[in-house]
Scaffold this motif. Structure first.
Motif, PDB file in Angstrom:
ATOM      1  N   SER A  26       0.833  -1.196   0.000  1.00 57.12           N
ATOM      2  CA  SER A  26       0.000   0.000   0.000  1.00 57.12           C
ATOM      3  C   SER A  26       0.869   1.248   0.000  1.00 57.12           C
ATOM      4  O   SER A  26       1.891   1.289   0.692  1.00 57.12           O
ATOM      5  CB  SER A  26      -0.906   0.024   1.222  1.00 57.12           C
ATOM      6  N   PRO A  27       0.477   2.274  -0.729  1.00 62.55           N
ATOM      7  CA  PRO A  27       1.263   3.501  -0.739  1.00 62.55           C
ATOM      8  C   PRO A  27       1.099   4.296   0.548  1.00 62.55           C
ATOM      9  O   PRO A  27       0.179   4.048   1.335  1.00 62.55           O
ATOM     10  CB  PRO A  27       0.694   4.270  -1.931  1.00 62.55           C
ATOM     11  N   TYR A  28       1.978   5.254   0.757  1.00 61.93           N
ATOM     12  CA  TYR A  28       1.944   6.197   1.881  1.00 61.93           C
ATOM     13  C   TYR A  28       2.180   5.527   3.227  1.00 61.93           C
ATOM     14  O   TYR A  28       1.655   5.973   4.236  1.00 61.93           O
ATOM     15  CB  TYR A  28       0.607   6.971   1.928  1.00 61.93           C
ATOM     16  N   ARG A  29       2.975   4.466   3.285  1.00 63.61           N
ATOM     17  CA  ARG A  29       3.238   3.862   4.579  1.00 63.61           C
ATOM     18  C   ARG A  29       4.720   3.721   4.866  1.00 63.61           C
ATOM     19  O   ARG A  29       5.112   3.014   5.780  1.00 63.61           O
ATOM     20  CB  ARG A  29       2.528   2.527   4.710  1.00 63.61           C
ATOM     21  N   GLY A  30       5.547   4.397   4.097  1.00 63.50           N
ATOM     22  CA  GLY A  30       6.978   4.287   4.282  1.00 63.50           C
ATOM     23  C   GLY A  30       7.509   5.098   5.447  1.00 63.50           C
ATOM     24  O   GLY A  30       8.320   4.628   6.217  1.00 63.50           O
ATOM     25  N   HIS A  31       7.030   6.319   5.605  1.00 66.02           N
ATOM     26  CA  HIS A  31       7.516   7.183   6.681  1.00 66.02           C
ATOM     27  C   HIS A  31       6.485   8.271   6.917  1.00 66.02           C
ATOM     28  O   HIS A  31       5.423   8.285   6.291  1.00 66.02           O
ATOM     29  CB  HIS A  31       8.884   7.787   6.319  1.00 66.02           C
ATOM     30  N   LEU A  32       6.769   9.174   7.837  1.00 65.88           N
ATOM     31  CA  LEU A  32       5.864  10.266   8.223  1.00 65.88           C
ATOM     32  C   LEU A  32       4.519   9.727   8.705  1.00 65.88           C
ATOM     33  O   LEU A  32       3.449  10.184   8.287  1.00 65.88           O
ATOM     34  CB  LEU A  32       5.658  11.244   7.057  1.00 65.88           C
ATOM     35  N   GLN A  33       4.566   8.751   9.614  1.00 64.09           N
ATOM     36  CA  GLN A  33       3.346   8.119  10.096  1.00 64.09           C
ATOM     37  C   GLN A  33       2.737   8.822  11.308  1.00 64.09           C
ATOM     38  O   GLN A  33       1.583   8.578  11.639  1.00 64.09           O
ATOM     39  CB  GLN A  33       3.643   6.653  10.481  1.00 64.09           C
ATOM     40  N   SER A  34       3.503   9.679  11.973  1.00 65.30           N
ATOM     41  CA  SER A  34       3.046  10.215  13.256  1.00 65.30           C
ATOM     42  C   SER A  34       1.785  11.071  13.146  1.00 65.30           C
ATOM     43  O   SER A  34       0.970  11.107  14.071  1.00 65.30           O
ATOM     44  CB  SER A  34       4.154  11.025  13.906  1.00 65.30           C
ATOM     45  N   HIS A  35       1.597  11.758  12.033  1.00 67.23           N
ATOM     46  CA  HIS A  35       0.431  12.623  11.924  1.00 67.23           C
ATOM     47  C   HIS A  35      -0.756  11.948  11.247  1.00 67.23           C
ATOM     48  O   HIS A  35      -1.817  12.559  11.119  1.00 67.23           O
ATOM     49  CB  HIS A  35       0.796  13.907  11.154  1.00 67.23           C
ATOM     50  N   LYS A  36      -0.608  10.701  10.844  1.00 62.60           N
ATOM     51  CA  LYS A  36      -1.695  10.008  10.166  1.00 62.60           C
ATOM     52  C   LYS A  36      -2.580   9.288  11.185  1.00 62.60           C
ATOM     53  O   LYS A  36      -2.088   8.791  12.192  1.00 62.60           O
ATOM     54  CB  LYS A  36      -1.133   8.999   9.161  1.00 62.60           C
ATOM     55  N   PRO A  37      -3.883   9.226  10.924  1.00 63.16           N
ATOM     56  CA  PRO A  37      -4.790   8.560  11.867  1.00 63.16           C
ATOM     57  C   PRO A  37      -4.488   7.065  11.970  1.00 63.16           C
ATOM     58  O   PRO A  37      -4.008   6.431  11.024  1.00 63.16           O
ATOM     59  CB  PRO A  37      -6.174   8.781  11.259  1.00 63.16           C
ATOM     60  N   SER A  38      -4.818   6.485  13.115  1.00 62.99           N
ATOM     61  CA  SER A  38      -4.578   5.060  13.344  1.00 62.99           C
ATOM     62  C   SER A  38      -5.355   4.203  12.356  1.00 62.99           C
ATOM     63  O   SER A  38      -4.870   3.168  11.906  1.00 62.99           O
ATOM     64  CB  SER A  38      -4.971   4.678  14.764  1.00 62.99           C
ATOM     65  N   LYS A  39      -6.555   4.645  11.993  1.00 60.53           N
ATOM     66  CA  LYS A  39      -7.372   3.879  11.059  1.00 60.53           C
ATOM     67  C   LYS A  39      -6.681   3.777   9.698  1.00 60.53           C
ATOM     68  O   LYS A  39      -6.654   2.714   9.082  1.00 60.53           O
ATOM     69  CB  LYS A  39      -8.735   4.554  10.899  1.00 60.53           C
ATOM     70  N   ARG A  40      -6.113   4.872   9.259  1.00 62.20           N
ATOM     71  CA  ARG A  40      -5.439   4.890   7.958  1.00 62.20           C
ATOM     72  C   ARG A  40      -4.190   4.014   7.975  1.00 62.20           C
ATOM     73  O   ARG A  40      -3.926   3.271   7.035  1.00 62.20           O
ATOM     74  CB  ARG A  40      -5.075   6.325   7.607  1.00 62.20           C
ATOM     75  N   LYS A  41      -3.437   4.071   9.074  1.00 65.38           N
ATOM     76  CA  LYS A  41      -2.238   3.238   9.185  1.00 65.38           C
ATOM     77  C   LYS A  41      -2.600   1.760   9.244  1.00 65.38           C
ATOM     78  O   LYS A  41      -1.922   0.920   8.671  1.00 65.38           O
ATOM     79  CB  LYS A  41      -1.442   3.639  10.427  1.00 65.38           C
ATOM     80  N   ARG A  42      -3.686   1.456   9.924  1.00 60.26           N
ATOM     81  CA  ARG A  42      -4.140   0.067  10.035  1.00 60.26           C
ATOM     82  C   ARG A  42      -4.596  -0.470   8.683  1.00 60.26           C
ATOM     83  O   ARG A  42      -4.301  -1.602   8.304  1.00 60.26           O
ATOM     84  CB  ARG A  42      -5.272  -0.001  11.059  1.00 60.26           C
ATOM     85  N   GLN A  43      -5.314   0.349   7.917  1.00 60.61           N
ATOM     86  CA  GLN A  43      -5.791  -0.080   6.606  1.00 60.61           C
ATOM     87  C   GLN A  43      -4.647  -0.222   5.604  1.00 60.61           C
ATOM     88  O   GLN A  43      -4.730  -1.022   4.678  1.00 60.61           O
ATOM     89  CB  GLN A  43      -6.830   0.907   6.077  1.00 60.61           C
ATOM     90  N   ASN A  44      -3.568   0.527   5.800  1.00 61.73           N
ATOM     91  CA  ASN A  44      -2.424   0.452   4.890  1.00 61.73           C
ATOM     92  C   ASN A  44      -1.560  -0.779   5.109  1.00 61.73           C
ATOM     93  O   ASN A  44      -0.681  -1.049   4.310  1.00 61.73           O
ATOM     94  CB  ASN A  44      -1.559   1.709   5.017  1.00 61.73           C
ATOM     95  N   ARG A  45      -1.792  -1.522   6.192  1.00 63.51           N
ATOM     96  CA  ARG A  45      -1.016  -2.738   6.425  1.00 63.51           C
ATOM     97  C   ARG A  45      -1.344  -3.820   5.402  1.00 63.51           C
ATOM     98  O   ARG A  45      -0.529  -4.684   5.128  1.00 63.51           O
ATOM     99  CB  ARG A  45      -1.307  -3.280   7.827  1.00 63.51           C
ATOM    100  N   VAL A  46      -2.554  -3.780   4.863  1.00 61.82           N
ATOM    101  CA  VAL A  46      -3.001  -4.793   3.916  1.00 61.82           C
ATOM    102  C   VAL A  46      -2.450  -4.473   2.531  1.00 61.82           C
ATOM    103  O   VAL A  46      -2.479  -3.321   2.096  1.00 61.82           O
ATOM    104  CB  VAL A  46      -4.545  -4.839   3.870  1.00 61.82           C
ATOM    105  N   ASP A  47      -1.939  -5.489   1.835  1.00 62.40           N
ATOM    106  CA  ASP A  47      -1.435  -5.289   0.480  1.00 62.40           C
ATOM    107  C   ASP A  47      -2.585  -4.978  -0.469  1.00 62.40           C
ATOM    108  O   ASP A  47      -3.719  -5.425  -0.272  1.00 62.40           O
ATOM    109  CB  ASP A  47      -0.694  -6.528  -0.013  1.00 62.40           C
ATOM    110  N   THR A  48      -2.282  -4.231  -1.515  1.00 61.64           N
ATOM    111  CA  THR A  48      -3.267  -3.808  -2.495  1.00 61.64           C
ATOM    112  C   THR A  48      -3.220  -4.731  -3.706  1.00 61.64           C
ATOM    113  O   THR A  48      -2.145  -5.087  -4.177  1.00 61.64           O
ATOM    114  CB  THR A  48      -2.972  -2.365  -2.956  1.00 61.64           C
ATOM    115  N   VAL A  49      -4.394  -5.109  -4.216  1.00 67.64           N
ATOM    116  CA  VAL A  49      -4.476  -5.887  -5.452  1.00 67.64           C
ATOM    117  C   VAL A  49      -4.711  -4.912  -6.595  1.00 67.64           C
ATOM    118  O   VAL A  49      -5.612  -4.074  -6.538  1.00 67.64           O
ATOM    119  CB  VAL A  49      -5.618  -6.928  -5.382  1.00 67.64           C
ATOM    120  N   LEU A  50      -3.896  -5.012  -7.630  1.00 70.91           N
ATOM    121  CA  LEU A  50      -3.991  -4.073  -8.745  1.00 70.91           C
ATOM    122  C   LEU A  50      -5.164  -4.406  -9.656  1.00 70.91           C
ATOM    123  O   LEU A  50      -5.625  -5.548  -9.712  1.00 70.91           O
ATOM    124  CB  LEU A  50      -2.703  -4.125  -9.566  1.00 70.91           C
ATOM    125  N   ILE A  51      -5.615  -3.398 -10.412  1.00 70.83           N
ATOM    126  CA  ILE A  51      -6.673  -3.629 -11.385  1.00 70.83           C
ATOM    127  C   ILE A  51      -6.110  -4.428 -12.558  1.00 70.83           C
ATOM    128  O   ILE A  51      -4.893  -4.518 -12.739  1.00 70.83           O
ATOM    129  CB  ILE A  51      -7.302  -2.303 -11.859  1.00 70.83           C
TER     130      ILE A  51
END
Length: 67
Positions: A26-51
């Motif tokens: 998932s994009p946007y999970r490499g760094h700068l996590q401190s200001h992101k909501p916990s819900k968004r960080k939790r959802q980004n743990r799951v890998d994304t399936v491409l179209i």
């Protein structure tokens, strides 16, 4: 005619599932996590399936790797 080589950048970033779908991190999970909501960080743990359109390009670049 020479063999087709695997694209090394794609090999590091994508995996192909047994059913032929392409997965990526998932994009946007490499760094700068401190200001992101916990819900968004939790959802980004799951890998994304491409179209399908993108998955076809990825699978073609990885085809020579025997996947």
């Amino acid at each position: 005619m020479p063999k087709q080589k695997t694209h090394k950048g794609i090999k590091k970033r994508f995996t192909v599932t047994a059913s032929g779908k392409a997965k990526c991190r998932s994009p946007y999970r490499g760094h700068l996590q401190s200001h992101k909501p916990s819900k968004r960080k939790r959802q980004n743990r799951v890998d994304t399936v491409l179209i399908k359109a993108d998955a076809a390009m990825i699978c073609d670049a990885l085809r020579s790797a025997g996947r």
